[in-house]
Design a protein around this motif. Structure first.
Motif, PDB file in Angstrom:
ATOM      1  N   GLU A  20      -9.911  -1.329   1.139  1.00 28.42           N
ATOM      2  CA  GLU A  20     -10.214  -1.269  -0.288  1.00 28.42           C
ATOM      3  C   GLU A  20     -11.711  -1.431  -0.548  1.00 28.42           C
ATOM      4  OE1 GLU A  20      -7.757  -4.262  -1.971  1.00 28.42           O
ATOM      5  OE2 GLU A  20      -5.907  -3.076  -1.805  1.00 28.42           O
ATOM      6  N   ALA A  21     -12.405  -2.143   0.354  1.00 30.48           N
ATOM      7  CA  ALA A  21     -13.856  -2.318   0.220  1.00 30.48           C
ATOM      8  C   ALA A  21     -14.619  -1.072   0.647  1.00 30.48           C
ATOM      9  CB  ALA A  21     -14.317  -3.509   1.051  1.00 30.48           C
ATOM     10  N   GLY A  22     -13.914  -0.123   1.318  1.00 32.25           N
ATOM     11  CA  GLY A  22     -14.554   1.117   1.722  1.00 32.25           C
ATOM     12  C   GLY A  22     -14.576   1.381   3.216  1.00 32.25           C
ATOM     13  N   PHE A  23     -14.165   0.416   4.029  1.00 36.24           N
ATOM     14  CA  PHE A  23     -14.184   0.612   5.481  1.00 36.24           C
ATOM     15  C   PHE A  23     -13.231   1.739   5.881  1.00 36.24           C
ATOM     16  CE2 PHE A  23     -15.918  -3.627   5.123  1.00 36.24           C
ATOM     17  CZ  PHE A  23     -16.896  -3.654   6.103  1.00 36.24           C
ATOM     18  N   SER A  24     -13.655   2.566   6.820  1.00 31.38           N
ATOM     19  CA  SER A  24     -12.855   3.716   7.248  1.00 31.38           C
ATOM     20  C   SER A  24     -11.689   3.305   8.136  1.00 31.38           C
ATOM     21  CB  SER A  24     -13.740   4.727   7.989  1.00 31.38           C
ATOM     22  OG  SER A  24     -14.303   4.142   9.162  1.00 31.38           O
ATOM     23  N   ALA A  25     -11.837   2.181   8.831  1.00 30.94           N
ATOM     24  CA  ALA A  25     -10.776   1.708   9.715  1.00 30.94           C
ATOM     25  C   ALA A  25     -10.823   0.190   9.777  1.00 30.94           C
ATOM     26  CB  ALA A  25     -10.933   2.297  11.116  1.00 30.94           C
ATOM     27  N   ALA A  26      -9.646  -0.420   9.913  1.00 30.05           N
ATOM     28  CA  ALA A  26      -9.571  -1.878  10.007  1.00 30.05           C
ATOM     29  C   ALA A  26      -8.340  -2.265  10.822  1.00 30.05           C
ATOM     30  CB  ALA A  26      -9.507  -2.510   8.623  1.00 30.05           C
ATOM     31  N   LYS A  27      -8.541  -3.162  11.774  1.00 24.99           N
ATOM     32  CA  LYS A  27      -7.440  -3.624  12.623  1.00 24.99           C
ATOM     33  C   LYS A  27      -7.588  -5.114  12.871  1.00 24.99           C
ATOM     34  CE  LYS A  27      -3.941  -3.444  15.497  1.00 24.99           C
ATOM     35  NZ  LYS A  27      -2.549  -3.277  14.992  1.00 24.99           N
ATOM     36  N   HIS A  28      -6.506  -5.847  12.648  1.00 27.55           N
ATOM     37  CA  HIS A  28      -6.502  -7.288  12.870  1.00 27.55           C
ATOM     38  C   HIS A  28      -5.803  -7.596  14.188  1.00 27.55           C
ATOM     39  CE1 HIS A  28      -5.108 -11.499  12.372  1.00 27.55           C
ATOM     40  NE2 HIS A  28      -6.237 -11.634  11.689  1.00 27.55           N
ATOM     41  N   TYR A  29      -6.434  -8.432  15.026  1.00 26.14           N
ATOM     42  CA  TYR A  29      -5.893  -8.789  16.331  1.00 26.14           C
ATOM     43  C   TYR A  29      -5.612 -10.292  16.384  1.00 26.14           C
ATOM     44  CZ  TYR A  29      -7.873  -4.253  17.614  1.00 26.14           C
ATOM     45  OH  TYR A  29      -8.190  -2.913  17.663  1.00 26.14           O
ATOM     46  N   GLU A  30      -4.457 -10.659  16.903  1.00 27.21           N
ATOM     47  CA  GLU A  30      -4.127 -12.069  17.070  1.00 27.21           C
ATOM     48  C   GLU A  30      -4.775 -12.624  18.331  1.00 27.21           C
ATOM     49  OE1 GLU A  30       0.081 -12.717  16.940  1.00 27.21           O
ATOM     50  OE2 GLU A  30       0.147 -12.538  14.744  1.00 27.21           O
ATOM     51  N   LEU A  31      -5.235 -13.866  18.246  1.00 21.74           N
ATOM     52  CA  LEU A  31      -5.844 -14.571  19.374  1.00 21.74           C
ATOM     53  C   LEU A  31      -5.225 -15.966  19.464  1.00 21.74           C
ATOM     54  CD1 LEU A  31      -9.598 -13.723  18.608  1.00 21.74           C
ATOM     55  CD2 LEU A  31      -8.176 -12.634  20.351  1.00 21.74           C
ATOM     56  N   GLY A  32      -5.411 -16.614  20.585  1.00 23.68           N
ATOM     57  CA  GLY A  32      -4.958 -17.999  20.722  1.00 23.68           C
ATOM     58  C   GLY A  32      -3.478 -18.177  20.466  1.00 23.68           C
ATOM     59  N   GLY A  33      -2.666 -17.253  20.990  1.00 27.04           N
ATOM     60  CA  GLY A  33      -1.232 -17.364  20.800  1.00 27.04           C
ATOM     61  C   GLY A  33      -0.793 -17.166  19.364  1.00 27.04           C
ATOM     62  N   LEU A  48      -2.492 -18.272  16.733  1.00 28.40           N
ATOM     63  CA  LEU A  48      -3.088 -19.274  15.863  1.00 28.40           C
ATOM     64  C   LEU A  48      -4.374 -18.780  15.218  1.00 28.40           C
ATOM     65  CD1 LEU A  48      -2.592 -22.467  18.068  1.00 28.40           C
ATOM     66  CD2 LEU A  48      -1.272 -21.791  16.048  1.00 28.40           C
ATOM     67  N   MET A  49      -5.068 -17.886  15.906  1.00 30.19           N
ATOM     68  CA  MET A  49      -6.322 -17.317  15.418  1.00 30.19           C
ATOM     69  C   MET A  49      -6.188 -15.801  15.284  1.00 30.19           C
ATOM     70  SD  MET A  49      -8.206 -20.007  15.208  1.00 30.19           S
ATOM     71  CE  MET A  49      -7.606 -21.648  15.643  1.00 30.19           C
ATOM     72  N   GLY A  50      -7.122 -15.194  14.583  1.00 22.73           N
ATOM     73  CA  GLY A  50      -7.113 -13.753  14.447  1.00 22.73           C
ATOM     74  C   GLY A  50      -8.514 -13.216  14.227  1.00 22.73           C
ATOM     75  N   ASP A  51      -8.709 -11.933  14.571  1.00 22.55           N
ATOM     76  CA  ASP A  51     -10.022 -11.306  14.388  1.00 22.55           C
ATOM     77  C   ASP A  51      -9.811  -9.940  13.744  1.00 22.55           C
ATOM     78  OD1 ASP A  51     -13.028 -11.753  15.584  1.00 22.55           O
ATOM     79  OD2 ASP A  51     -12.559  -9.623  15.325  1.00 22.55           O
ATOM     80  N   LEU A  52     -10.429  -9.754  12.586  1.00 24.20           N
ATOM     81  CA  LEU A  52     -10.386  -8.489  11.867  1.00 24.20           C
ATOM     82  C   LEU A  52     -11.592  -7.651  12.287  1.00 24.20           C
ATOM     83  CD1 LEU A  52      -9.235  -6.645   9.575  1.00 24.20           C
ATOM     84  CD2 LEU A  52     -10.803  -7.849   8.028  1.00 24.20           C
ATOM     85  N   VAL A  53     -11.335  -6.470  12.814  1.00 21.86           N
ATOM     86  CA  VAL A  53     -12.403  -5.539  13.204  1.00 21.86           C
ATOM     87  C   VAL A  53     -12.385  -4.372  12.221  1.00 21.86           C
ATOM     88  CG1 VAL A  53     -13.334  -4.044  14.998  1.00 21.86           C
ATOM     89  CG2 VAL A  53     -12.198  -6.190  15.624  1.00 21.86           C
ATOM     90  N   ALA A  54     -13.463  -4.228  11.448  1.00 22.68           N
ATOM     91  CA  ALA A  54     -13.548  -3.197  10.411  1.00 22.68           C
ATOM     92  C   ALA A  54     -14.745  -2.303  10.671  1.00 22.68           C
ATOM     93  CB  ALA A  54     -13.649  -3.846   9.024  1.00 22.68           C
ATOM     94  N   THR A  55     -14.533  -0.989  10.643  1.00 16.22           N
ATOM     95  CA  THR A  55     -15.586  -0.002  10.893  1.00 16.22           C
ATOM     96  C   THR A  55     -15.971   0.687   9.597  1.00 16.22           C
ATOM     97  OG1 THR A  55     -14.677   0.428  13.101  1.00 16.22           O
ATOM     98  CG2 THR A  55     -16.234   2.029  12.227  1.00 16.22           C
ATOM     99  N   ARG A  56     -17.289   0.682   9.300  1.00 14.68           N
ATOM    100  CA  ARG A  56     -17.775   1.301   8.053  1.00 14.68           C
ATOM    101  C   ARG A  56     -17.678   2.820   8.115  1.00 14.68           C
ATOM    102  NH1 ARG A  56     -21.572   3.223   4.532  1.00 14.68           N
ATOM    103  NH2 ARG A  56     -22.420   1.864   2.923  1.00 14.68           N
TER     104      ARG A  56
END
Length: 266
Positions: free
Chosen positions: A243-256, A258-266
């Motif tokens: 919605e902010a305009g990024f062409s691609a976005a993928k969220h990855y779970e980490l630490g079993g 408990l954690m996560g990392d969102l990778v967004a490409t402009r």
């Protein structure tokens, strides 16, 4: 801005002269804040003195692995100009500094002057030649003092969860990134798994808060549970980025999970 402990082609726009000041190696940028933002700013200033120690203890050192992954997924490279937004005491900024090298530049932004002072002192204690490429800036994630398309990569470590207006923060990250570049956003994962959610809640109640209470920070760390509860799910984070305009976005779970990392490409 925390792990299980409290588990951003032209130059930057110059702040107005009246807003320009220096604090132990940190440039400060004046920014308007709501009362909620002021409360969170005060909270992170209070926990700054023990922030790093609690991160190590409560994550058993795993937060260092998650942060290396976050930086790696940003695709920051030698010679790049990069932003570490909500930089806290500087872990991601130091990792980015090593990635971009002496030819690169790291802008490390946070709204807590105490956290920035801690980061600047760590920079002196852990000195490496590349660390001279880091600039510590007190500023607002909702009103970044940089021109459009300024950065080759952006990282956010445990910060988006604590921003009052997440859509606006994501739009600012999008604005200052160059086309084709990435934002890598690490934080607690608001899991859809009942087991993971229950484990996370149990750890906060029975490990995080009791340990923090030994430092007189009981109320400060009780905040963590509600901040995760009101955070965004994996799908909501991906939608927020698009919605902010990024062409691609993928969220990855980490630490079993408990954690996560969102990778967004402009």
């Amino acid at each position: 801005m925390a792990t299980l402990a409290a588990a951003i082609s032209a130059g930057p726009a110059a702040p107005a002269p009246a807003a320009r000041r220096r604090r132990r190696g940190c440039a400060a940028v004046s920014c308007g804040s709501s009362s909620a933002a002021d409360e969170r700013q005060a909270l992170f200033s209070r926990i700054a003195p023990v922030y790093d120690h609690l991160n190590d203890v409560l994550s058993l050192g795993q937060h260092r692995t998650w942060k290396r992954i976050c930086v790696s997924w940003s695709r920051a490279r030698r010679g790049d100009r990069v932003l570490d937004l909500c930089c806290g005491s500087g872990d991601l900024a130091f990792l980015l500094s090593q990635k971009v090298g002496l030819d690169g530049q790291v802008m490390a932004v946070d709204f807590s002057s105490q956290q920035l002072q801690t980061a600047a002192s760590r920079q002196d204690q852990r000195w490496k030649p590349c660390y001279k490429n880091i600039k510590w800036i007190e500023g607002d994630a909702l009103d970044l003092p940089f021109t459009d398309c300024y950065f080759d990569a952006v990282t956010v470590g445990y910060g988006l969860r604590n921003v009052v207006d997440k859509p606006k923060a994501m739009r600012e990250i999008f604005r200052v990134l160059k086309p084709g570049s990435r934002a890598s956003i690490l934080d607690f994962n608001k899991s859809s798994s009942l087991f993971t959610t229950s484990l996370q809640s149990w750890m906060i109640d029975n490990v995080v808060v009791p340990l923090a209470s030994g430092y007189g920070l009981t109320e400060e760390y009780k905040y963590l549970k509600s901040s995760i509860l009101h955070y965004l799910t994996e799908k909501e984070l991906e939608e927020l980025a698009k919605e902010a305009g990024f062409s691609a976005a993928k969220h990855y779970e980490l630490g079993g999970g408990l954690m996560g990392d969102l990778v967004a490409t402009r």
